[in-house]
Design a protein around this motif. Structure first.
Motif, mmCIF file in Angstrom:
data_model
loop_
_atom_site.group_PDB
_atom_site.id
_atom_site.type_symbol
_atom_site.label_atom_id
_atom_site.label_comp_id
_atom_site.label_asym_id
_atom_site.label_seq_id
_atom_site.Cartn_x
_atom_site.Cartn_y
_atom_site.Cartn_z
ATOM 1 N N SER A 33 0.805 -1.230 0.121
ATOM 2 C CA SER A 33 0.160 -0.112 -0.058
ATOM 3 C C SER A 33 0.775 1.259 0.110
ATOM 4 O O SER A 33 0.277 2.064 -0.708
ATOM 5 C CB SER A 33 -0.987 0.110 1.474
ATOM 6 N N SER A 34 1.863 1.249 0.507
ATOM 7 C CA SER A 34 2.837 2.435 0.517
ATOM 8 C C SER A 34 4.549 1.592 0.519
ATOM 9 O O SER A 34 4.566 0.564 1.116
ATOM 10 C CB SER A 34 2.765 3.120 1.817
ATOM 11 N N THR A 35 5.503 2.415 -0.134
ATOM 12 C CA THR A 35 6.653 1.848 -0.057
ATOM 13 C C THR A 35 7.815 2.981 0.556
ATOM 14 O O THR A 35 8.920 2.472 0.846
ATOM 15 C CB THR A 35 7.217 1.547 -1.547
ATOM 16 N N VAL A 36 7.315 4.037 0.656
ATOM 17 C CA VAL A 36 8.381 5.080 1.252
ATOM 18 C C VAL A 36 7.451 5.582 2.716
ATOM 19 O O VAL A 36 6.350 6.329 2.341
ATOM 20 C CB VAL A 36 8.426 6.031 0.611
ATOM 21 N N LEU A 37 7.997 5.229 3.787
ATOM 22 C CA LEU A 37 7.272 5.629 4.945
ATOM 23 C C LEU A 37 7.862 6.400 5.925
ATOM 24 O O LEU A 37 9.203 6.284 6.200
ATOM 25 C CB LEU A 37 6.556 4.370 5.750
ATOM 26 N N SER A 38 7.536 7.482 6.826
ATOM 27 C CA SER A 38 7.848 7.972 8.267
ATOM 28 C C SER A 38 7.220 7.802 9.151
ATOM 29 O O SER A 38 5.815 7.429 9.364
ATOM 30 C CB SER A 38 8.052 9.473 7.691
ATOM 31 N N GLY A 39 7.816 8.233 10.379
ATOM 32 C CA GLY A 39 7.080 8.042 11.638
ATOM 33 C C GLY A 39 7.380 6.956 12.457
ATOM 34 O O GLY A 39 8.285 6.160 12.074
ATOM 35 N N ASP A 40 6.583 6.621 13.479
ATOM 36 C CA ASP A 40 7.087 5.457 14.279
ATOM 37 C C ASP A 40 6.225 4.137 13.932
ATOM 38 O O ASP A 40 4.914 4.202 14.316
ATOM 39 C CB ASP A 40 6.479 6.227 15.812
ATOM 40 N N ALA A 41 6.931 3.076 13.718
ATOM 41 C CA ALA A 41 6.387 1.821 13.579
ATOM 42 C C ALA A 41 4.935 1.805 12.529
ATOM 43 O O ALA A 41 3.949 1.316 12.967
ATOM 44 C CB ALA A 41 6.010 1.208 14.715
ATOM 45 N N PRO A 42 5.106 2.297 11.722
ATOM 46 C CA PRO A 42 3.514 2.453 10.737
ATOM 47 C C PRO A 42 3.436 0.839 10.233
ATOM 48 O O PRO A 42 4.191 0.078 10.142
ATOM 49 C CB PRO A 42 3.976 3.228 9.570
#
Lengths: 277, 176
Positions: A33-42
């Protein structure tokens, strides 16, 4: 990974579609659903299906029993909420570590094709079946007409990254056809050129044929495939025309197999996401 | 120690500014347009200076830094170019760079030339890039090309966004 909810016939059906002989008839894909992520433990959720129309699940769900997920530090990750529908399987993973994760299915073994006395075409393992190499001697008649024996490998992958991209998951297993990124697969942008290297059993996959197809196929009239061939050292370059999700499929074969096989074959496919500049 | 620091500062000032330039900082004005939309969220905004090899110096980042469990960080990747040009390598919050989001209106940032992120830059071509991304909205990236050492007569530099950003003005400032 164990998915008890999956019935045996369903797995067989999926594996049938995963066999090499049908590699060109059916495309198996795992789509994040996403390949580039940021944040805490998504979380990332995945669809896994076998369908020719990319990425529309309209044929059969992909069995995800053999799917292995590797964390940036090299730890196995357990999929959550795994379920199998008519046309697609789904599962989620939580990205607890920073870096790049690999989601991969890999299989391989001996395969044989021949004709019986009446001219009927035979194959082993049979359609929808898996077999062990040790069963080869009893299952395949060595004096059969037009007997072809190959050692075949199949690999289906995708990658997702939390935070900065990392490289640890790209260490080759030296089994079958593999893609070693020179350009990180979660750092792809429209109009830019990505460079990858293809290895077969750890050696450059000289001359491997590669096809790259954008998703959203239902909404256009042609495949719009980008076709490239691996260099002597196994390198390929792909310039992404527009942002979107892409399916890459590569095939390699040679005649350097060990007996009883006369041919080595490897197929590799992966799903990539290309972002707008 | 004191002396070393003094020498260091002098040589850097010489690099960043041409001899005739007295300014000791840059002032960047960013306009965030007022939008007539049903659901409005203040945009995330990043400002950085990029050299020709795309190496980035971080200047500003406005994001939701006060949300519980750092939830505001999950949208940082939507500042797509900033994310790949160093954003994803940063430990947040980042002193002197990160601050809360800002609403529609004129905002200004002072970019010091003799201390902070920009001190040890070599001469050459750079781009000051400003990227904005808004939830349930769009994304826009604006860049102002500039050369180091800075030359006074090239300022002010300006550009205008079309959707998420308004007028952007960069001026050379002397504080004394």
């Amino acid at each position: 990974m164990r998915l008890t909810a999956f019935t045996k016939p369903a797995i067989c059906l999926a594996l049938a579609a995963l066999t090499l002989s049908q590699a060109h008839a059916h495309r198996a894909w795992i789509l994040p659903s996403s390949t580039v992520l940021s944040g805490d433990a998504p979380y990332v959720t995945f669809d896994a299906a076998i369908s020719n129309t990319l990425f529309h699940p309209d044929h059969v769900a992909m069995g995800i029993d053999g799917v292995e997920i590797l964390s940036p530090l090299g730890n196995p990750v357990k999929p959550e909420h795994a379920a199998k529908g008519k046309y697609r399987s789904t599962f989620d993973i939580q990205l607890a570590e920073q870096g790049t994760y690999k989601i991969a299915y890999a299989a391989g073994g001996l395969r044989a094709f021949w004709e019986d006395d009446d001219g009927n075409r035979k194959m082993w393992p049979g359609r929808g079946q898996t077999a062990k190499d040790s069963e080869f001697d009893t299952a395949v008649p060595k004096d059969a007409k037009n007997l072809r024996v190959s050692r075949s490998y199949r690999r289906i992958e995708t990658f997702v990254t939390l935070g900065a991209p990392t490289d640890k998951v790209f260490t080759p297993t030296n089994q079958g056809l593999e893609l070693i990124p020179q350009t990180h697969p979660n750092d792809l942008y429209a109009t830019e050129t990505a460079r990858f290297r293809l290895l077969f059993n750890g050696e450059p996959a000289n001359g491997a044929e590669v096809e790259v197809i954008p998703g959203g196929m239902r909404y256009r009239d042609s495949q719009q495939a980008i076709k490239v061939k691996a260099s002597e050292q196994g390198y390929i370059s792909i310039t992404w025309p527009v942002a979107g999700q892409y399916f890459l499929e590569a095939g390699y074969q040679d005649d350097k197999a060990k007996a009883p096989a006369t041919q080595r074959r490897g197929s590799y496919s992966a799903t990539f996401e290309v972002l707008p500049l | 120690m004191q002396l070393n620091h003094f020498i260091c500062t002098c040589s850097i000032a010489l690099l960043l500014l041409s001899p005739a330039t007295r300014a000791d900082n840059l002032k960047l004005e960013i306009e965030i347009p007022r939008l007539e939309v049903a659901e409005y969220h203040k945009p995330y905004v990043a400002v950085w200076l990029e050299d020709e090899s795309r190496k980035a110096r971080q200047i500003a980042l406005w994001y939701d830094l006060n949300m519980r469990d750092n939830e505001g960080q999950q949208w940082l990747k939507d500042l797509r170019q900033w994310w790949r040009r160093g954003g994803r390598q940063l430990q947040l919050p980042y002193d002197g760079v990160t601050s809360a989001t800002r609403g529609p209106g004129q905002h200004s940032i002072t970019i010091p030339l003799n201390h902070g992120e920009l001190v040890d830059l070599s001469s050459g071509a750079y781009r000051l890039r400003i990227e904005a991304s808004r939830e349930v909205g769009g994304r826009e990236l604006i860049e102002l090309p500039l050369n180091l050492p800075l030359s006074e007569n090239r300022f002010p530099l300006s550009a205008r966004g079309e959707s998420e950003l308004g007028r952007i003005v960069l001026t050379l400032n002397a504080t004394h």
